[in-house]
Design a protein around this motif. Sequence first.
Motif, PDB file in Angstrom:
ATOM      1  N   ALA A 188     -30.662  15.815 -10.742  1.00 42.11           N
ATOM      2  CA  ALA A 188     -31.470  16.710 -11.590  1.00 42.11           C
ATOM      3  C   ALA A 188     -30.659  17.244 -12.765  1.00 42.11           C
ATOM      4  O   ALA A 188     -31.156  17.364 -13.893  1.00 42.11           O
ATOM      5  N   MET A 189     -29.381  17.569 -12.500  1.00 40.73           N
ATOM      6  CA  MET A 189     -28.581  18.216 -13.546  1.00 40.73           C
ATOM      7  C   MET A 189     -27.858  17.230 -14.464  1.00 40.73           C
ATOM      8  O   MET A 189     -27.053  17.629 -15.319  1.00 40.73           O
ATOM      9  N   LYS A 190     -28.156  15.933 -14.295  1.00 39.90           N
ATOM     10  CA  LYS A 190     -27.641  14.967 -15.265  1.00 39.90           C
ATOM     11  C   LYS A 190     -28.345  15.104 -16.602  1.00 39.90           C
ATOM     12  O   LYS A 190     -27.806  14.758 -17.657  1.00 39.90           O
ATOM     13  N   SER A 191     -29.563  15.565 -16.583  1.00 39.31           N
ATOM     14  CA  SER A 191     -30.318  15.804 -17.829  1.00 39.31           C
ATOM     15  C   SER A 191     -30.135  17.258 -18.267  1.00 39.31           C
ATOM     16  O   SER A 191     -29.723  18.105 -17.472  1.00 39.31           O
ATOM     17  N   GLN A 192     -30.449  17.541 -19.563  1.00 31.40           N
ATOM     18  CA  GLN A 192     -30.291  18.885 -20.094  1.00 31.40           C
ATOM     19  C   GLN A 192     -31.437  19.776 -19.623  1.00 31.40           C
ATOM     20  O   GLN A 192     -32.606  19.423 -19.768  1.00 31.40           O
ATOM     21  N   ILE A 193     -31.067  20.923 -19.046  1.00 25.95           N
ATOM     22  CA  ILE A 193     -32.073  21.849 -18.513  1.00 25.95           C
ATOM     23  C   ILE A 193     -31.887  23.202 -19.190  1.00 25.95           C
ATOM     24  O   ILE A 193     -30.816  23.816 -19.095  1.00 25.95           O
ATOM     25  N   SER A 194     -32.912  23.624 -19.866  1.00 26.48           N
ATOM     26  CA  SER A 194     -32.863  24.945 -20.497  1.00 26.48           C
ATOM     27  C   SER A 194     -33.528  25.958 -19.574  1.00 26.48           C
ATOM     28  O   SER A 194     -34.124  25.602 -18.559  1.00 26.48           O
ATOM     29  N   GLU A 195     -33.428  27.220 -19.939  1.00 28.58           N
ATOM     30  CA  GLU A 195     -34.008  28.294 -19.129  1.00 28.58           C
ATOM     31  C   GLU A 195     -35.505  28.111 -18.998  1.00 28.58           C
ATOM     32  O   GLU A 195     -36.086  28.340 -17.926  1.00 28.58           O
ATOM     33  N   ASP A 196     -36.139  27.670 -20.056  1.00 25.57           N
ATOM     34  CA  ASP A 196     -37.594  27.494 -20.038  1.00 25.57           C
ATOM     35  C   ASP A 196     -38.000  26.317 -19.168  1.00 25.57           C
ATOM     36  O   ASP A 196     -39.120  26.290 -18.635  1.00 25.57           O
ATOM     37  N   LYS A 220     -36.989  22.645   4.446  1.00 22.52           N
ATOM     38  CA  LYS A 220     -37.107  24.018   3.925  1.00 22.52           C
ATOM     39  C   LYS A 220     -35.726  24.558   3.549  1.00 22.52           C
ATOM     40  O   LYS A 220     -35.556  25.237   2.542  1.00 22.52           O
ATOM     41  N   VAL A 221     -34.739  24.242   4.428  1.00 20.10           N
ATOM     42  CA  VAL A 221     -33.371  24.694   4.134  1.00 20.10           C
ATOM     43  C   VAL A 221     -32.842  23.996   2.893  1.00 20.10           C
ATOM     44  O   VAL A 221     -32.247  24.618   2.003  1.00 20.10           O
ATOM     45  N   ALA A 222     -33.033  22.675   2.825  1.00 20.12           N
ATOM     46  CA  ALA A 222     -32.593  21.913   1.660  1.00 20.12           C
ATOM     47  C   ALA A 222     -33.279  22.420   0.382  1.00 20.12           C
ATOM     48  O   ALA A 222     -32.692  22.451  -0.695  1.00 20.12           O
ATOM     49  N   ASN A 223     -34.535  22.807   0.535  1.00 22.95           N
ATOM     50  CA  ASN A 223     -35.298  23.356  -0.588  1.00 22.95           C
ATOM     51  C   ASN A 223     -34.600  24.574  -1.175  1.00 22.95           C
ATOM     52  O   ASN A 223     -34.471  24.750  -2.390  1.00 22.95           O
ATOM     53  N   LEU A 224     -34.110  25.468  -0.240  1.00 16.03           N
ATOM     54  CA  LEU A 224     -33.399  26.666  -0.693  1.00 16.03           C
ATOM     55  C   LEU A 224     -32.087  26.305  -1.374  1.00 16.03           C
ATOM     56  O   LEU A 224     -31.692  26.907  -2.384  1.00 16.03           O
ATOM     57  N   LEU A 225     -31.384  25.300  -0.802  1.00 14.82           N
ATOM     58  CA  LEU A 225     -30.122  24.870  -1.411  1.00 14.82           C
ATOM     59  C   LEU A 225     -30.341  24.324  -2.818  1.00 14.82           C
ATOM     60  O   LEU A 225     -29.574  24.606  -3.744  1.00 14.82           O
ATOM     61  N   ILE A 226     -31.389  23.532  -2.968  1.00 12.39           N
ATOM     62  CA  ILE A 226     -31.716  22.942  -4.278  1.00 12.39           C
ATOM     63  C   ILE A 226     -32.121  24.045  -5.266  1.00 12.39           C
ATOM     64  O   ILE A 226     -31.716  24.060  -6.430  1.00 12.39           O
ATOM     65  N   ASP A 227     -32.919  24.995  -4.766  1.00 10.01           N
ATOM     66  CA  ASP A 227     -33.398  26.076  -5.626  1.00 10.01           C
ATOM     67  C   ASP A 227     -32.242  26.904  -6.170  1.00 10.01           C
ATOM     68  O   ASP A 227     -32.256  27.357  -7.322  1.00 10.01           O
ATOM     69  N   ASN A 228     -31.219  27.117  -5.308  1.00 10.73           N
ATOM     70  CA  ASN A 228     -30.057  27.890  -5.746  1.00 10.73           C
ATOM     71  C   ASN A 228     -29.029  27.017  -6.468  1.00 10.73           C
ATOM     72  O   ASN A 228     -28.203  27.523  -7.230  1.00 10.73           O
ATOM     73  N   GLY A 229     -29.085  25.715  -6.214  1.00  5.35           N
ATOM     74  CA  GLY A 229     -28.080  24.829  -6.795  1.00  5.35           C
ATOM     75  C   GLY A 229     -28.396  24.382  -8.221  1.00  5.35           C
ATOM     76  O   GLY A 229     -27.492  24.137  -9.014  1.00  5.35           O
ATOM     77  N   ILE A 230     -29.668  24.257  -8.532  1.00  6.27           N
ATOM     78  CA  ILE A 230     -30.030  23.812  -9.897  1.00  6.27           C
ATOM     79  C   ILE A 230     -30.102  25.023 -10.812  1.00  6.27           C
ATOM     80  O   ILE A 230     -30.870  25.961 -10.576  1.00  6.27           O
ATOM     81  N   ILE A 231     -29.300  25.001 -11.847  1.00  4.96           N
ATOM     82  CA  ILE A 231     -29.254  26.090 -12.856  1.00  4.96           C
ATOM     83  C   ILE A 231     -29.342  25.494 -14.264  1.00  4.96           C
ATOM     84  O   ILE A 231     -29.128  24.289 -14.438  1.00  4.96           O
ATOM     85  N   PRO A 232     -29.631  26.288 -15.285  1.00  5.43           N
ATOM     86  CA  PRO A 232     -29.669  25.763 -16.662  1.00  5.43           C
ATOM     87  C   PRO A 232     -28.280  25.300 -17.108  1.00  5.43           C
ATOM     88  O   PRO A 232     -27.294  26.011 -16.932  1.00  5.43           O
ATOM     89  N   ASN A 233     -28.208  24.061 -17.608  1.00  6.83           N
ATOM     90  CA  ASN A 233     -26.949  23.550 -18.163  1.00  6.83           C
ATOM     91  C   ASN A 233     -26.997  23.411 -19.690  1.00  6.83           C
ATOM     92  O   ASN A 233     -26.025  22.982 -20.301  1.00  6.83           O
ATOM     93  N   ASN A 234     -28.180  23.707 -20.278  1.00 10.48           N
ATOM     94  CA  ASN A 234     -28.330  23.735 -21.747  1.00 10.48           C
ATOM     95  C   ASN A 234     -28.543  25.203 -22.119  1.00 10.48           C
ATOM     96  O   ASN A 234     -29.665  25.696 -22.214  1.00 10.48           O
TER      97      ASN A 234
END
Length: 725
Positions: A188-196, A220-234
């Motif tokens: 997911a974070m290989k592409s540019q992710i902005s706040e929006d 469900k646990v993995a879902n939480l990990l992904i939710d906290n792991g993906i952040i804006p990189n742009n």
Amino acid sequence: MNRFLERIQQKLGKLYTPIVMLLFSLLLFLIAYPSVRPKTLDVELYHVAKETIRATATVEDKEKTEEARKLAAEAVSPVFHYYPEFVKSQTSKVEVLFVTIDEINTASEKLYQEKIKEAEKNGETTMPAKPTSKEKAASLKEKLATNTNVASTFGSNLPDWSLIQLFDSDATTLKNIKATSIDIINEAMKSQISEDELTKEKQKAKDKLDFSDLSVQNQKVANLLIDNGIIPNNVLDEDATEVSRAEAKNKVQPTMILQGQVLVQEGHIVDNNTYRQIELVGLLDKKMSYQPAYGLIILLVMQAIILVFDTIQKKRSSLSEGRDMTLYGVLVVLSAIVMKSLELIQSSGASNVSMIYPAAMTPLLLTLFISRRYGIISNGFLAAYSLFIFMSDTGSGFGVVMALYYALSGMIGAIVAKTRVNKQLLFMGIWLAAFNLGFMLMINFYQNTNLLTTDVLFLLIYGVVGGLMSFVMALAIMPFIDLAFEPNAVLKMTELSNPNQPLLKRILTEAPGTYHHSIMVANLSANAVQEIGGDSVFARVACYYHDVGKLMNPMFFVENLPSGMVSPHEQLTPEQSRDMILSHVSEGVRILTEEGLPQTIIDICAQHHGTTLMRFFYIKAKEQNDAVTEEEFRYPGPKPQTKEAVVINIADSAEAAARAMSHPSLEEIENLVYGIIKSRVADGQFNESDITLKELDKIAVSIINGLNGTFHSRIKYPKLEKNNE
């Protein structure tokens, strides 16, 4: 009108030139004043404008400038920086979490085993309880809370149930949850992710769990990990964004209200914006500015100073100086009137019609009739004067372009050859039109405008028309200048050459010999004057009248004596004969003055004998009285002052002497003409004219050819005898 101006000049004397200069400067000021006078308007907000209102000055509209800068800043896209390294930092947080879980599991198991051994050693029958997942989760929370590593906060954000679920899972399950979560976060974070875009990207990543091997609970646990792991990189760079916005503001040019710009058309409503602009340019200010009028006065004073300086340098006669200043004033005022007329037409809505102005007309005429210096002075002044005339109709930038156009176009008129403009018809018309067309093209190319537009097409047409008008108007005005200011005007000379003129008719009837002599001298003089580039028309007409004084006593001049009649001079003393001969000059001046002929013709009459010696009667007087001096038998003069007067002086004597010769040969005529010229040069008769020896030689050749054609010996053909048979 020429005589009228001369009489005024004679009455005013040295005051004439300053009065003329002051008068035409005042007229020029009055013509331009409506364009430069301070204006205050009675304008009401939300009422109909009673007239078209233009800006009288160039000012900045600061409010509009600020609005434009604000819009430019808002239009700048935020500056984002892409951080690809965030992928590694986020996946490492997941790895840290699972490493910590492994450590707690290992430590708990070790502690449990130690407790069992301790219980067996003490002989206890009850075995210690095994650590629960809840206790492990609490231990994890406690451990993460004491760790200052950024990665430790990742696990702290997870709810307790998810941690318990992880501690309940075996090693294989933990490995699968970890690997799946890291893979999805990494992809997911290989592409540019902005706040929006964060929510959208997270959901796309979570949707991939549906295709994993994890159980529903583990998803469900993995879902939480992904939710906290993906952040804006742009990430938005606020500092860079502010710099970009500041640069955008600085690039915005100030919003200017240009001089001549239409603020509101007649009949339109005056809204808030229009009213504010009218106020900005000072049209509502009761304290009116006279600065443009002061500038106009300075320009007029500068023109007067230049003209005075030129007059001092040339040191001309007051009569010539007054004539030149009058002609200069008349033509410049005429040009100002034409300029103002075009301004009135342009202000009524005909845009760019000011380019039709015949800028070369006045410089051309002044160059031809006065001097090239006057043409250059008028050209520079009128170009600067146009800035004031068109002040309220054009912007300051376009006004300068227009003044430059006038100056360069007028320059062509100032450098024209000093010959009659009708002799340069094709050259002048084409040259002026082509130059103006070239200037218009140059300006449009410089401004990078589209040439294929109606406005540009009309500009090009106006330029061509302006060039042609300069020539056509000069051609039309020339005869009037000739009559009013030129003593040798062609029309006037043509009128005076008419044989039905009363004086010429008198000469023909009362002194026919003198009339024939005058015609012969006129032919000789006109041809000779033409050879040296003088005014041959004037020379011819002047010869017609040069001996008009002989009308008073025609029989005392040999050419009027009937054949066989004894000369009256036989009965007179040399002194009496001298007085009779001399009187034809003074009487001629008197008659011509009374008849109102041009002063130049009167001057020829006075100068055609110069101060030459009346040799025949002087010798006779000398024989009778040795005390007689040459000065007593010389003509009163003055000596010839112009080239035309020199030619007539020579031709008059040469024609009379050749007529007295019996069948003169070419050699005799040559000796006669060159002898007359040499004696006049030796006597200093031509010292007050600007004739050159080269020109005297041309004059001699022309007169010799003319006399030879008239008086050469003719062959006597034998008569055919009748046949008596």
